[in-house]
Motif scaffolding. Structure first.
Motif, PDB file in Angstrom:
ATOM      1  N   ARG A  17       0.826  -1.206   0.000  1.00  0.00           N
ATOM      2  CA  ARG A  17       0.000   0.000   0.000  1.00  0.00           C
ATOM      3  C   ARG A  17       0.867   1.265   0.000  1.00  0.00           C
ATOM      4  N   VAL A  18       1.973   1.247   0.729  1.00  0.00           N
ATOM      5  CA  VAL A  18       2.880   2.396   0.715  1.00  0.00           C
ATOM      6  C   VAL A  18       3.429   2.603  -0.695  1.00  0.00           C
ATOM      7  N   ALA A  19       3.844   1.502  -1.335  1.00  0.00           N
ATOM      8  CA  ALA A  19       4.397   1.608  -2.691  1.00  0.00           C
ATOM      9  C   ALA A  19       3.357   2.162  -3.661  1.00  0.00           C
ATOM     10  N   ARG A  20       2.119   1.691  -3.546  1.00  0.00           N
ATOM     11  CA  ARG A  20       1.065   2.128  -4.460  1.00  0.00           C
ATOM     12  C   ARG A  20       0.583   3.543  -4.132  1.00  0.00           C
ATOM     13  N   GLU A  21       0.240   3.775  -2.862  1.00  0.00           N
ATOM     14  CA  GLU A  21      -0.444   5.015  -2.503  1.00  0.00           C
ATOM     15  C   GLU A  21       0.491   6.187  -2.233  1.00  0.00           C
ATOM     16  N   VAL A  70       3.745   3.673  -7.465  1.00  0.00           N
ATOM     17  CA  VAL A  70       4.229   2.595  -8.324  1.00  0.00           C
ATOM     18  C   VAL A  70       3.031   1.916  -8.990  1.00  0.00           C
ATOM     19  N   GLU A  71       3.092   1.762 -10.303  1.00  0.00           N
ATOM     20  CA  GLU A  71       1.932   1.264 -11.048  1.00  0.00           C
ATOM     21  C   GLU A  71       1.706  -0.226 -10.834  1.00  0.00           C
ATOM     22  N   ARG A  72       2.766  -1.022 -10.893  1.00  0.00           N
ATOM     23  CA  ARG A  72       2.618  -2.472 -10.759  1.00  0.00           C
ATOM     24  C   ARG A  72       3.066  -2.902  -9.367  1.00  0.00           C
ATOM     25  N   VAL A  73       2.097  -3.164  -8.526  1.00  0.00           N
ATOM     26  CA  VAL A  73       2.358  -3.582  -7.148  1.00  0.00           C
ATOM     27  C   VAL A  73       1.617  -4.889  -6.903  1.00  0.00           C
ATOM     28  N   ILE A  74       2.313  -5.848  -6.316  1.00  0.00           N
ATOM     29  CA  ILE A  74       1.692  -7.140  -6.029  1.00  0.00           C
ATOM     30  C   ILE A  74       2.208  -7.648  -4.688  1.00  0.00           C
ATOM     31  N   ALA A  75       1.325  -8.339  -3.941  1.00  0.00           N
ATOM     32  CA  ALA A  75       1.696  -8.817  -2.611  1.00  0.00           C
ATOM     33  C   ALA A  75       1.418 -10.304  -2.488  1.00  0.00           C
ATOM     34  N   VAL A 123      -9.940  -9.394   0.284  1.00  0.00           N
ATOM     35  CA  VAL A 123     -10.058  -8.016   0.763  1.00  0.00           C
ATOM     36  C   VAL A 123      -9.040  -7.122   0.079  1.00  0.00           C
ATOM     37  N   TYR A 124      -7.791  -7.605  -0.015  1.00  0.00           N
ATOM     38  CA  TYR A 124      -6.736  -6.782  -0.589  1.00  0.00           C
ATOM     39  C   TYR A 124      -6.916  -6.593  -2.094  1.00  0.00           C
ATOM     40  N   GLU A 125      -7.453  -7.627  -2.764  1.00  0.00           N
ATOM     41  CA  GLU A 125      -7.724  -7.481  -4.193  1.00  0.00           C
ATOM     42  C   GLU A 125      -8.743  -6.356  -4.411  1.00  0.00           C
ATOM     43  N   ARG A 126      -9.704  -6.232  -3.500  1.00  0.00           N
ATOM     44  CA  ARG A 126     -10.705  -5.176  -3.628  1.00  0.00           C
ATOM     45  C   ARG A 126     -10.111  -3.794  -3.396  1.00  0.00           C
ATOM     46  N   LEU A 127      -8.972  -3.742  -2.711  1.00  0.00           N
ATOM     47  CA  LEU A 127      -8.261  -2.475  -2.533  1.00  0.00           C
ATOM     48  C   LEU A 127      -7.427  -2.129  -3.760  1.00  0.00           C
ATOM     49  N   GLY A 128      -7.444  -3.011  -4.735  1.00  0.00           N
ATOM     50  CA  GLY A 128      -6.698  -2.755  -5.966  1.00  0.00           C
ATOM     51  C   GLY A 128      -5.286  -3.267  -5.952  1.00  0.00           C
ATOM     52  N   ILE A 129      -4.963  -4.145  -4.995  1.00  0.00           N
ATOM     53  CA  ILE A 129      -3.614  -4.712  -4.931  1.00  0.00           C
ATOM     54  C   ILE A 129      -3.685  -6.202  -5.245  1.00  0.00           C
ATOM     55  N   PRO A 130      -3.234  -6.623  -6.413  1.00  0.00           N
ATOM     56  CA  PRO A 130      -3.236  -8.045  -6.766  1.00  0.00           C
ATOM     57  C   PRO A 130      -2.407  -8.848  -5.778  1.00  0.00           C
TER      58      PRO A 130
END
Length: 220
Positions: A84-88, A92-97, A107-114
């Motif tokens: 989330r820090v990297a994205r928000e 950074v456009e491509r962030v994955i966890a 839940v995290y996918e719904r936040l927009g983080i694959p």
């Protein structure tokens, strides 16, 4: 491209090694300097010791202007905070966890983080997501005629059936992984963003697979 990887466990080390060998600029973060021993001697990237969600550590790693960030440490909370820090914060456009708890993954996918779960295809999916150009083939039969490929549907396919997507490349949808859980799809299953879809296709179409899929559904 410049890729920052948080976590140098088995998945993180494999991911860093493959990206480095492919010629990308790779920086690996881990709080335990001994973890970097998993990287091969010929690794050409950089290592940074520290917590991957610490902003000073991320700045030192070069997150500003990075093309991709993968949080693949052993802790779900650390991974999602760093992602989330990297994205928000850094955009950074491509962030994955990497997420161990499949229930949290949704839940995290719904936040927009694959996310990827702790399954055998984790490194493969990470590579494909980060580079958007690696080979999708995960298996090929002995004759070389049929290949099993893994694809993430482009936005143009979201909301259409997996059968339609598979049919566009002359294949069949054989498995769907969504939120870390895999199942056999039926004819009416619709594609969602960040699905991982395994298709059985003629090997002859593999080289053109990405281009065909990006065209989207054919007009009626």
């Amino acid at each position: 491209m410049r890729v920052i990887i948080m976590g140098c466990g088995r998945v993180g080390a494999e991911l860093a090694t493959e990206l480095d060998e492919a010629g990308h600029e790779v920086v690996v973060i881990d709080r335990d300097p001994a973890a970097f021993a998993r990287l091969p001697e010929q690794f050409g990237g950089r290592t940074v010791t520290g917590l991957g969600f610490d902003r000073e550590v991320l700045v030192d790693a070069g997150l500003h202007g990075a093309d991709a960030f993968a949080a693949v440490s052993s802790g779900d909370n650390s991974n999602i905070i760093a992602a989330r820090v990297a994205r928000e914060t850094y955009g950074v456009e491509r962030v994955i966890a990497r997420i161990y708890d499949a229930g949290r993954a949704e839940v995290y996918e719904r936040l927009g983080i694959p996310t990827v779960a702790t399954v055998p295809w984790a490194t493969g999916r990470l590579i494909r997501y980060i580079t958007s150009g690696s080979s999708p083939v995960v298996w090929r039969d002995q004759t070389g005629e049929v290949s099993l490929v893994a694809v993430v549907p482009p936005p143009v396919w979201v909301g259409t059936t997996l059968a339609s997507l598979a049919g566009s490349v002359g294949g069949t949808a054989v498995a769907l992984t969504r939120f870390g859980e895999c199942r056999v799809p039926d004819g009416g299953t619709l594609a969602q963003a960040e699905d991982l879809i395994h298709l059985a296709v003629p090997s002859a179409v593999v080289d053109d697979l990405d281009d065909i899929v990006k065209r989207g559904p054919a007009d009626d």
